[in-house]
Scaffold this motif. Structure first.
Motif, PDB file in Angstrom:
ATOM      1  N   LEU A 197      -9.377  -7.876  -5.985  1.00 11.18           N
ATOM      2  CA  LEU A 197      -9.576  -6.835  -6.678  1.00 11.18           C
ATOM      3  C   LEU A 197     -10.789  -5.867  -6.180  1.00 11.18           C
ATOM      4  O   LEU A 197     -10.894  -4.783  -6.169  1.00 11.18           O
ATOM      5  N   GLU A 198     -11.810  -6.779  -5.499  1.00  9.00           N
ATOM      6  CA  GLU A 198     -13.073  -6.308  -4.823  1.00  9.00           C
ATOM      7  C   GLU A 198     -12.382  -5.425  -3.757  1.00  9.00           C
ATOM      8  O   GLU A 198     -13.048  -4.170  -3.357  1.00  9.00           O
ATOM      9  N   ALA A 199     -11.440  -5.981  -3.078  1.00 10.86           N
ATOM     10  CA  ALA A 199     -11.076  -5.085  -1.579  1.00 10.86           C
ATOM     11  C   ALA A 199     -10.167  -3.735  -2.280  1.00 10.86           C
ATOM     12  O   ALA A 199     -10.592  -2.609  -1.611  1.00 10.86           O
ATOM     13  N   GLU A 200      -9.361  -4.068  -3.457  1.00  8.04           N
ATOM     14  CA  GLU A 200      -8.643  -3.147  -3.736  1.00  8.04           C
ATOM     15  C   GLU A 200      -9.381  -1.769  -4.182  1.00  8.04           C
ATOM     16  O   GLU A 200      -9.235  -0.648  -3.980  1.00  8.04           O
ATOM     17  N   GLU A 201     -10.603  -2.105  -4.946  1.00  6.92           N
ATOM     18  CA  GLU A 201     -11.539  -1.216  -5.443  1.00  6.92           C
ATOM     19  C   GLU A 201     -12.223  -0.119  -4.254  1.00  6.92           C
ATOM     20  O   GLU A 201     -12.373   0.649  -4.691  1.00  6.92           O
ATOM     21  N   GLN A 202     -12.419  -1.157  -3.153  1.00 10.85           N
ATOM     22  CA  GLN A 202     -13.123  -0.474  -2.073  1.00 10.85           C
ATOM     23  C   GLN A 202     -11.738   0.743  -1.403  1.00 10.85           C
ATOM     24  O   GLN A 202     -12.248   1.222  -0.659  1.00 10.85           O
ATOM     25  N   LEU A 203     -10.768   0.319  -1.527  1.00 10.81           N
ATOM     26  CA  LEU A 203      -9.592   1.240  -0.955  1.00 10.81           C
ATOM     27  C   LEU A 203      -9.076   2.298  -1.752  1.00 10.81           C
ATOM     28  O   LEU A 203      -8.937   3.445  -1.236  1.00 10.81           O
ATOM     29  N   TYR A 204      -8.864   2.178  -3.015  1.00 14.54           N
ATOM     30  CA  TYR A 204      -8.233   3.203  -3.733  1.00 14.54           C
ATOM     31  C   TYR A 204      -8.902   4.703  -3.625  1.00 14.54           C
ATOM     32  O   TYR A 204     -10.151   4.612  -3.697  1.00 14.54           O
TER      33      TYR A 204
ATOM     34  N   ALA B 192       0.656  -1.378  -0.075  1.00 13.09           N
ATOM     35  CA  ALA B 192       0.196   0.063   0.034  1.00 13.09           C
ATOM     36  C   ALA B 192       0.890   1.143   0.175  1.00 13.09           C
ATOM     37  O   ALA B 192       1.925   1.083   0.667  1.00 13.09           O
ATOM     38  N   SER B 193       0.394   2.111  -0.543  1.00 11.18           N
ATOM     39  CA  SER B 193       0.887   3.796  -0.613  1.00 11.18           C
ATOM     40  C   SER B 193      -0.056   4.641  -0.234  1.00 11.18           C
ATOM     41  O   SER B 193      -1.340   4.410  -0.634  1.00 11.18           O
TER      42      SER B 193
ATOM     43  N   SER C 107      -3.251   5.653  -2.546  1.00  7.35           N
ATOM     44  CA  SER C 107      -2.859   5.973  -3.691  1.00  7.35           C
ATOM     45  C   SER C 107      -2.308   4.532  -4.599  1.00  7.35           C
ATOM     46  O   SER C 107      -2.457   4.644  -5.845  1.00  7.35           O
ATOM     47  N   TYR C 108      -2.158   3.546  -3.976  1.00  9.25           N
ATOM     48  CA  TYR C 108      -1.523   2.273  -4.489  1.00  9.25           C
ATOM     49  C   TYR C 108      -2.125   1.315  -3.535  1.00  9.25           C
ATOM     50  O   TYR C 108      -1.751   1.242  -2.356  1.00  9.25           O
ATOM     51  N   ILE C 109      -2.613   0.075  -3.998  1.00  6.08           N
ATOM     52  CA  ILE C 109      -3.259  -0.819  -2.955  1.00  6.08           C
ATOM     53  C   ILE C 109      -3.337  -2.065  -3.668  1.00  6.08           C
ATOM     54  O   ILE C 109      -3.831  -2.202  -4.815  1.00  6.08           O
TER      55      ILE C 109
END
Lengths: 734, 333
Positions: free
Chosen positions: B279-286, B254-255, B262-264
């Motif tokens: 990808l589902e989790a990443e989508e929720q975090l970006y 993560a950044s 900004s990056y996950i």
């Protein structure tokens, strides 16, 4: 090296042999012409063998024979024994009939020139079955009417009218011993005599059973077990593989080695049975028990009645006028259960001590205080005084060392370094008895001694403890004492079970030394050139290895080895014999060891991480002969207790009857990383009812109570009371 | 164990030639490459793997870690897990990989196990490992014993009606979070496969676990240059403190810029049929704020498709806590 009396921490005298790999464990024995046997295990849990085709296996490279019911030769049954005389738990000889009663039961065995060839051949044996659905259900119902194991007063009425009641059922799963050393047999047959190298905790019993099952006189069987990579009770009694190896050696007239594999360890060599225990406690608002009922069940195999005896410790643990204990069996398609470290008391005290913790909470009384209020002044079950009981002091010393007074009893209230702490306590106890034992002691002309008995060192320190005892009694340094064990050619010694070896051999050692010393005094008065020539023997004394006149000190005496040299004798040998107390009807005391376990767990709900962080154990086990291995036994037990509380369970697949987690990755024992900080204290009160040195054994008591202390701590940390071991993190996730 | 022929590969091409003799590179392969042997020999002793030929590839020159000029890190297939875990470049730039490796197995096993072998590590499903019981992965069509059996440790994501086996590797989870690429050499030459395309979900062919064909040899794994200013965490949850496969694990890369992600990259282990990029989790975090609410939404999204079995339903909550806690650790200032 100086004298190493009892109480001094002599390092293990066999340690250098073990760390250098020189120590010969059973499977290390090899002989010219040795063959390897590999069993074929049933792949159903219940049913019958429909067909057994060995044609492919029998013609594979290196294969000498493939044995099964039709060609193994006669293996007799050992007749039922009284007590633990000539005992084995799985009494059916291998291949006796075509009925499969548990998954993994031996149906055949391939014998070949190499281990690899034997495995390949065993895999090539084609077995077909008429399978039935196995019964390996966890939930236990008693078969027939339960046994009444003890009763006093009117427990039902007293419980019904008690102001405060606990009525809970606790269960413990199947636990598998899992010593690192696999079970093994190396059988040698010379046409007349068997020499059996066995992983056994009882060479004499193994010899007696093997003689009966092989149909030969006892003197035709010699059993050897020099070193054991632990047994935990799993190696107390013979298992069927031993007779496969012996029968194969007899038939082929060649030595045969059979090493039980790790997966077979879960099937064919016993386990602690599943237990299900209902505990009812009735108490007054002052915390005094008015009723205690302990109704226990354990599973057993289809053919054998193995009793776990969960209420062994219950009748004498606490004072209560009204008491009852019952027990029952439930038959399952499992291999025969057997003793596992602290049989009976360990699962029994998990249940009883857990219920005491629940009672303390119900009463709002500190759990240490509750135990103090129910301390009995005699064994109310036997109506006898205790030979030596210091549970109250164990609790007091433990509480102080643990810091128990700083406990906040509210659930989840204590924290350290961001972790939730849980604290729990439990009492523990274990029998303090003796088996019959004979010991020979030789005093030799080089100032050394040899002590020999057909007991065995199962890793607990018996070699070293015997050296301690002989050193104390003769004044000979431990490094000049040769200890010889694990061979039925030696005077018969006890099984290494019940934590009884130390207590059992001491009286026999004393007698043997007295006898050997008396013969040296005789030599002294009959040998010209000694200062004692012509005196009466009873004018002489033997102190610290020196013979002297009773009316003079040893400084004016002569070392025993010089007397032997002057008498031109290599040695004098004395034989000591001591009777058993175990099972005796005629007793004046209740004999037990006691202890207290204090446990701390840490709990991180955010990642569901539960660890045991600290354990303080205080043990009252008589006089401690050698604190080093004694401490080692308690520490090992505590680590095993972490496994019992949080990790260990053998899982049977309900459809196949297979113990499915049959390896050391899926059956979890505690690793080094799971071992908490452990502090062990011995109270060291000699119990001279048991023997002249006041020593008991310590191999098992450390595992008693620890699971209850840990689960109490888990409750304190999480508010979740787990009554079915082991505690799984999913139960704490809510 | 069955009798087998043993040979040492003289070179990569020699190994490929030998491997090509096998009818499959998947379950039932007649030819197997052996490196550390920590999975293969175990399964051969259990008769789950019964190769007729075992080709020792330990002599091949695939045991180095190299920094490429474009900034990528190339890890030879024969680099031992312990060497990789303690490699300075890995420790400083790919900490999640080092952490994952060191959380797995034991020191002794890590000293033997290799990068390629760990990548291809087989499931610990107890029915797969017991030759006497039905298992679709071992004996296609025989049935899955785990679905109605002892499935506490098995998968809740990416399963099928035919198989619920878990990919047990810790290393693979970290490699997935890092976006590793697998280099393969085979009869048709060299090719590169991103780790997410390397593994298959079981579907109705659970015996086929990855893209490898007969003769294919994994020669190296490359890692892209590490994202700037990123923090990396591997969190592994299990019953005991050591020597246990994950019940749930999470690898986070993560950044954070101005309080938002900004990056996950989020990958999960212990819960899925393959190393599981969420990808589902990443989508929720970006672009979302770094707070507990975002972490929770990501965790819920990651497990939304979970299909629990009779004894492993707890893994849903456990995996969520694992994700939330790992994100918290990764973003703690």
């Amino acid at each position: 090296m100086t004298v190493s009396p009892a109480g001094s921490s002599v390092p293990r005298i066999e340690g250098p042999l073990k760390v250098s790999g020189i120590a010969t464990y059973t499977s290390d024995f090899n002989f010219p012409g040795l063959l390897y046997a590999v069993p074929v295990c049933a792949t159903i849990g219940s049913g019958t063998i429909a067909g057994l085709d060995t044609s492919v296996a029998g013609s594979m490279p290196g294969v000498q024979a493939v044995y099964h019911r039709a060609n193994i030769g006669r293996i007799y049954r050992s007749a039922p024994d009284e007590g633990l005389g000539t005992h084995l738990d799985e009494r059916r000889p291998p291949f006796e009939d075509d009925v499969i009663r548990y998954y993994g039961q031996y149906v055949a065995a391939a014998v070949a020139d190499t281990y690899e060839q034997a495995i390949a051949a065993a895999n090539a044996v084609k077995v077909t079955y008429d399978a039935k659905e196995p019964d390996v259900r966890d939930q236990l119902e008693p078969e027939g009417q339960p046994n009444l194991d003890g009763e006093r007063g009117d427990p039902d009425a007293a419980f019904d009218s008690a102001p405060v009641k606990i009525d809970q059922t606790y269960s413990t799963p199947v636990e598998t011993h899992n010593p690192i050393e696999l079970h093994a047999s190396v059988a040698v047959w010379d046409g007349q005599d068997f020499t059996l190298y066995e992983t056994t905790q009882g060479v004499v019993n193994h010899r007696d059973v093997a003689a009966e099952m092989l149909g030969v006189p006892k003197e035709r069987v010699r059993v050897i077990s020099r070193f054991l990579g632990s047994g935990f009770g799993g190696k107390l009694f013979p298992w069927p593989h031993s007779f496969i190896a012996a029968a194969a050696a007899r038939d082929l007239n060649r030595p045969v080695k059979l090493v039980v594999s790790r997966d077979m360890m879960f099937q064919n060599v016993g386990h602690r049975p599943r237990t299900q225990q209902r505990i009812r406690l009735g108490a007054g608002s002052d915390g005094k028990l008015v009723a205690l009922m302990h109704d226990s069940l354990n599973h057993t195999s289809i053919l054998d009645d193995y009793q776990e005896n969960c209420s062994e410790a219950t009748p004498y643990s606490y004072s209560t006028p009204n008491f009852r204990a019952t027990s029952g069996l439930a038959r399952r398609n499992v291999g025969t259960p057997t003793s596992m470290r602290g049989p009976g008391a360990v699962p029994g005290l998990y249940a009883l001590e857990s219920a005491m913790d629940e009672l303390a909470i119900a009463l709002g009384i500190d759990p240490v205080e509750l135990r103090l209020r129910n301390e009995p002044n005699k064994d109310e079950g036997l109506d006898l005084p205790f030979s030596s009981r210091h549970l109250v002091e164990c609790l007091a010393v433990g509480a102080k060392r643990f810091g128990w007074s700083g406990r906040d009893p509210r659930v989840g209230s204590m924290r350290k370094n961001g972790l939730i702490l849980g604290w729990g306590v439990a009492g523990c106890s274990w029998i303090a008895e003796r088996f019959a034992a004979q010991v020979a002691v030789d005093l030799r002309d080089d100032g050394s001694a040899r002590v020999a008995t057909a007991t065995q060192d199962i890793g607990t320190g018996t070699y070293t403890v015997l050296a301690n005892v002989v050193s104390e009694k003769t004044g000979i340094p431990a490094n000049k004492i040769e200890v010889v064990l694990g061979d039925t050619n030696l005077p018969p010694g006890p099984i290494s079970g019940g934590s009884m070896v130390t207590a059992s051999v001491i009286p026999a050692v004393s007698q043997a030394i007295e006898s050997a010393q008396q013969r040296i005094l005789m030599a002294a008065i009959e040998t010209e050139g000694t200062p004692f020539y012509g005196l009466e023997a009873d004018a002489l004394a033997f102190s610290g290895g020196i013979v002297h006149r009773k009316n003079e000190g040893p400084e004016r005496g002569m070392a025993f080895e010089k007397i032997l040299a002057k008498a031109k004798a290599r040695s004098t040998s004395g034989l000591g014999k001591a009777e058993a107390t175990f099972g005796s009807e005629d007793r004046k005391f209740s004999q037990h060891s006691f202890g207290a376990q204090f446990a701390e767990v840490t709990w991180q709900p955010e990642i569901a991480r539960l660890r045991v962080s600290r354990v303080v154990t205080v043990i009252d086990a008589g006089r401690i002969i050698n604190p080093k291995p004694a401490r080692n036994q308690i520490e090992g037990s505590v680590v095993m207790g972490v496994g019992m509380a949080l990790l260990e369970a053998t899982e049977y697949d309900a459809r196949f009857g297979a113990p499915i987690n049959n390896n050391l990755a899926d059956y979890m024992v505690a690793t080094n990383a799971d071992a908490p900080q452990i502090e062990v204290t011995f109270l060291d009160y000699p119990d001279r009812v048991l023997n002249d040195m006041g020593a008991r054994g310590v191999g098992e008591i450390g595992l008693a109570g620890i699971a209850a202390a840990i689960t109490a701590a888990v409750y304190h940390a999480t508010g979740v009371r787990v009554r079915n071991l082991p505690v799984r993190l999913e139960e704490l996730l809510a | 164990m069955e009798m087998f022929a043993f040979s040492e590969a003289a070179g990569v091409e020699d190994a490929i030639r030998a491997g090509a003799e096998s009818g499959t590179a998947q379950q039932g392969a007649r030819v197997r490459f052996v490196a550390g042997g920590t999975t293969l020999l175990d399964l051969m002793k259990l008769d789950v793997e019964r190769p007729l030929a075992v080709v020792d590839i330990n002599g091949l020159p695939l045991d180095t870690v190299t920094k490429l000029t474009d900034g990528r890190l190339k890890i030879g297939a024969l680099v031992r897990n312990s060497d990789l875990a303690y490699h300075p470049d890995v420790r400083s730039n790919y900490a999640v990989l080092s952490q994952a490796l060191l959380s797995g197995a034991s020191a002794q096993l890590r000293n033997m196990a290799t990068t390629g072998g760990n990548l291809l590590q087989r499931t610990r499903c107890m029915y797969f490992r017991n030759r006497a019981l039905p298992c679709n992965k071992r004996e296609p069509g025989s049935g899955c014993s785990a679905i109605e059996g002892e499935n506490r440790s098995l998968a809740i994501l990416g399963t099928s009606a035919h198989c619920i086996a878990t990919n047990p590797s810790d290393m693979n989870v970290a490699l997935t979070a890092l976006g590793a690429v697998i280099q393969i050499e085979g009869t048709a030459g060299k090719r590169e496969v991103p780790i997410e395309a390397f593994f298959f979900e079981p579907g109705d062919t659970p015996e086929r676990e990855n893209v490898l064909d007969p003769g294919d040899l994994v020669t190296s794994v490359t890692l892209p240059p590490p994202p700037q200013n990123c923090s990396q965490v591997y969190l592994k949850l299990r019953d005991r403190a050591s020597y246990e496969f994950a019940l749930a694990s999470a690898a986070i890369v993560a950044s954070v810029d101005n309080g938002t992600f900004s990056y996950i990259r989020v990958a999960l282990g212990g819960v899925a049929s393959k190393p599981w990029r969420s990808l589902e989790a990443e989508e929720q975090l970006y672009d979302q704020p770094v707070d507990e609410a975002s972490f929770r939404r990501a965790a819920d999204a990651a497990l939304a498709g979970a299909r629990p079995q009779s004894r492993n339903g707890f893994k849903i909550e456990l995996a969520k806590r694992c994700i939330v806690h790992a994100l918290g650790v990764a973003t703690a200032s």
